[in-house]
Design a protein around this motif. Structure first.
Motif, PDB file in Angstrom:
ATOM      1  N   PHE A  73       0.767  -1.277   0.016  1.00 15.12           N
ATOM      2  CA  PHE A  73       0.018   0.159   0.129  1.00 15.12           C
ATOM      3  C   PHE A  73       0.785   1.101   0.061  1.00 15.12           C
ATOM      4  N   ARG A  74       0.648   2.103  -0.958  1.00 13.40           N
ATOM      5  CA  ARG A  74       1.526   3.524  -0.965  1.00 13.40           C
ATOM      6  C   ARG A  74       0.413   4.491  -0.138  1.00 13.40           C
ATOM      7  N   PHE A  75       1.217   5.243   0.683  1.00 17.71           N
ATOM      8  CA  PHE A  75       0.479   6.247   1.597  1.00 17.71           C
ATOM      9  C   PHE A  75       0.135   7.410   0.531  1.00 17.71           C
ATOM     10  N   THR A  76      -1.102   7.926   1.025  1.00 20.31           N
ATOM     11  CA  THR A  76      -1.661   9.151   0.356  1.00 20.31           C
ATOM     12  C   THR A  76      -1.876  10.207   1.476  1.00 20.31           C
ATOM     13  N   ALA A  77      -2.130   9.736   2.656  1.00 19.58           N
ATOM     14  CA  ALA A  77      -2.428  10.544   3.857  1.00 19.58           C
ATOM     15  C   ALA A  77      -2.133   9.655   5.031  1.00 19.58           C
ATOM     16  N   PRO A  78      -1.745  10.400   6.179  1.00 19.71           N
ATOM     17  CA  PRO A  78      -1.679  11.830   6.406  1.00 19.71           C
ATOM     18  C   PRO A  78      -0.436  12.486   5.803  1.00 19.71           C
ATOM     19  N   ARG A  79      -0.350  13.874   5.856  1.00 23.00           N
ATOM     20  CA  ARG A  79       0.638  14.742   5.301  1.00 23.00           C
ATOM     21  C   ARG A  79       1.946  14.579   5.937  1.00 23.00           C
ATOM     22  N   GLY A  80       2.980  14.116   5.316  1.00 23.59           N
ATOM     23  CA  GLY A  80       4.203  13.918   5.631  1.00 23.59           C
ATOM     24  C   GLY A  80       4.625  12.452   5.566  1.00 23.59           C
ATOM     25  N   PHE A  81       3.674  11.508   5.359  1.00 20.10           N
ATOM     26  CA  PHE A  81       4.136  10.132   5.282  1.00 20.10           C
ATOM     27  C   PHE A  81       4.178   9.896   3.702  1.00 20.10           C
ATOM     28  N   ASP A  82       5.698   9.825   3.054  1.00 20.76           N
ATOM     29  CA  ASP A  82       5.912   9.318   1.907  1.00 20.76           C
ATOM     30  C   ASP A  82       6.519   8.135   2.120  1.00 20.76           C
ATOM     31  N   GLY A  83       5.761   7.091   1.371  1.00 22.26           N
ATOM     32  CA  GLY A  83       6.188   5.700   1.563  1.00 22.26           C
ATOM     33  C   GLY A  83       5.320   4.762   1.477  1.00 22.26           C
ATOM     34  N   PHE A  84       5.352   3.333   2.094  1.00 19.66           N
ATOM     35  CA  PHE A  84       4.509   2.577   1.715  1.00 19.66           C
ATOM     36  C   PHE A  84       4.338   1.613   3.048  1.00 19.66           C
ATOM     37  N   HIS A  85       3.388   0.847   3.153  1.00 16.20           N
ATOM     38  CA  HIS A  85       3.487  -0.413   4.215  1.00 16.20           C
ATOM     39  C   HIS A  85       3.016  -1.623   3.092  1.00 16.20           C
ATOM     40  N   GLU A  86       3.367  -2.853   3.747  1.00 21.01           N
ATOM     41  CA  GLU A  86       3.242  -4.067   2.983  1.00 21.01           C
ATOM     42  C   GLU A  86       3.222  -5.285   4.150  1.00 21.01           C
ATOM     43  N   PHE A  87       2.463  -6.097   3.414  1.00 14.87           N
ATOM     44  CA  PHE A  87       2.126  -7.639   4.103  1.00 14.87           C
ATOM     45  C   PHE A  87       3.029  -8.582   3.338  1.00 14.87           C
ATOM     46  N   THR A  88       3.932  -9.436   3.764  1.00 13.19           N
ATOM     47  CA  THR A  88       4.469 -10.436   2.849  1.00 13.19           C
ATOM     48  C   THR A  88       4.333 -11.837   3.610  1.00 13.19           C
ATOM     49  N   VAL A  89       3.843 -12.862   2.933  1.00 14.81           N
ATOM     50  CA  VAL A  89       3.805 -14.224   3.253  1.00 14.81           C
ATOM     51  C   VAL A  89       5.030 -14.919   2.751  1.00 14.81           C
ATOM     52  N   GLU A  90       5.788 -15.465   3.729  1.00 11.19           N
ATOM     53  CA  GLU A  90       7.230 -16.082   3.521  1.00 11.19           C
ATOM     54  C   GLU A  90       7.269 -17.459   3.775  1.00 11.19           C
ATOM     55  N   PRO A  91       7.573 -18.369   3.283  1.00  9.82           N
ATOM     56  CA  PRO A  91       8.098 -19.913   4.005  1.00  9.82           C
ATOM     57  C   PRO A  91       9.062 -19.865   4.914  1.00  9.82           C
ATOM     58  N   GLY A  92       8.703 -20.672   5.989  1.00  6.02           N
ATOM     59  CA  GLY A  92       9.761 -20.515   7.088  1.00  6.02           C
ATOM     60  C   GLY A  92       9.950 -21.935   7.286  1.00  6.02           C
ATOM     61  N   GLU A  93      11.096 -22.312   8.190  1.00  7.71           N
ATOM     62  CA  GLU A  93      11.541 -23.481   8.710  1.00  7.71           C
ATOM     63  C   GLU A  93      10.253 -24.356   9.218  1.00  7.71           C
ATOM     64  N   ASP A  94       9.323 -23.937  10.170  1.00 11.00           N
ATOM     65  CA  ASP A  94       8.406 -24.545  10.669  1.00 11.00           C
ATOM     66  C   ASP A  94       7.161 -23.981  10.595  1.00 11.00           C
ATOM     67  N   GLY A  95       6.755 -23.654   9.498  1.00  6.47           N
ATOM     68  CA  GLY A  95       5.554 -22.757   8.997  1.00  6.47           C
ATOM     69  C   GLY A  95       5.853 -21.651   7.981  1.00  6.47           C
ATOM     70  N   THR A  96       5.428 -20.559   8.487  1.00  6.83           N
ATOM     71  CA  THR A  96       5.080 -19.452   7.728  1.00  6.83           C
ATOM     72  C   THR A  96       5.509 -18.328   8.547  1.00  6.83           C
ATOM     73  N   VAL A  97       6.248 -17.300   7.818  1.00  7.61           N
ATOM     74  CA  VAL A  97       6.510 -15.788   8.465  1.00  7.61           C
ATOM     75  C   VAL A  97       5.499 -14.721   7.853  1.00  7.61           C
ATOM     76  N   LEU A  98       4.603 -14.259   8.438  1.00  5.91           N
ATOM     77  CA  LEU A  98       3.778 -13.157   7.921  1.00  5.91           C
ATOM     78  C   LEU A  98       4.452 -11.869   8.422  1.00  5.91           C
ATOM     79  N   ARG A  99       5.021 -11.069   7.483  1.00  9.69           N
ATOM     80  CA  ARG A  99       5.643  -9.931   7.885  1.00  9.69           C
ATOM     81  C   ARG A  99       4.802  -8.841   7.199  1.00  9.69           C
ATOM     82  N   HIS A 100       5.032  -7.639   8.068  1.00 19.59           N
ATOM     83  CA  HIS A 100       4.374  -6.254   7.883  1.00 19.59           C
ATOM     84  C   HIS A 100       5.606  -5.415   7.931  1.00 19.59           C
ATOM     85  N   LEU A 101       5.809  -4.465   6.794  1.00 19.12           N
ATOM     86  CA  LEU A 101       6.968  -3.546   6.961  1.00 19.12           C
ATOM     87  C   LEU A 101       6.479  -2.231   6.503  1.00 19.12           C
TER      88      LEU A 101
END
Length: 176
Positions: A73-101
């Motif tokens: 997701f690319r931010f459009t508001a609030p003012r002064g937030f230039d960037g993104f946030h994202e969820f990623t699903v990654e295979p892990g050793e004993d299951g899966t890693v859900l990441r939010h960056l």
């Protein structure tokens, strides 16, 4: 100010099961987003590139999506937030890693609002989101998140302010 904020959870489930939670974001029966405790994530159409919406005062558009694996997701508001946030699903050793960056270049009002308001609320919301994923996949949460006294204070202030505007924090939003 550059902000890089990472939350992740190791889940005892297959990437396909975790990906199904991700694919349900912003749907009427969203299994991932903690809309029972926070403003709902609402989009103007199903989860696809170009969909616009947000949660509470935070607005964004879907910039990228790989079904079952990733959404940015690319931010459009609030003012002064230039960037993104994202969820990623990654295979892990004993299951899966859900990441939010979350990666932003905070400027203007965000130089104060990120560290004092949005950052602490974001951290609490994301841990609630990851708890929800863990509960949906395993039936329990090994170490449930707890809101800090400061987050409880911010939430109480937001609820009071929201009541004055007839839109309390945490109330379910309707789809546009």
């Amino acid at each position: 100010m550059r902000v890089r904020n990472l939350h992740l959870r190791h889940l005892a489930a297959s990437p396909d099961r975790v990906g199904a939670l991700l694919d349900g974001l912003a749907s009427p029966a969203d299994p991932l987003w903690p809309a029972d405790r926070w403003p709902a994530l609402v989009l103007d159409r199903p989860l696809e590139v170009g969909a616009a919406g947000g949660h509470g005062p935070v607005r964004y558009t879907v910039a990228a999506r790989t079904p079952g694996r990733h959404v940015r997701f690319r931010f459009t508001a609030p003012r002064g937030f230039d960037g993104f946030h994202e969820f990623t699903v990654e295979p892990g050793e004993d299951g899966t890693v859900l990441r939010h960056l979350l990666v932003i270049r905070a400027h203007g009002p965000a130089l104060l609002t990120w560290p004092l308001v949005f950052g602490p609320l974001h951290d609490a919301l994301l841990e609630d989101c990851l708890d929800r994923a863990e509960r949906a996949l395993t039936g329990t949460v090994r170490a449930p998140a707890r809101w800090s006294p400061y987050v409880r204070l911010l939430r109480a202030a937001a609820v009071r302010a929201g009541r004055r505007r007839d839109n309390p924090l945490g109330a379910r939003a309707t789809r546009p």
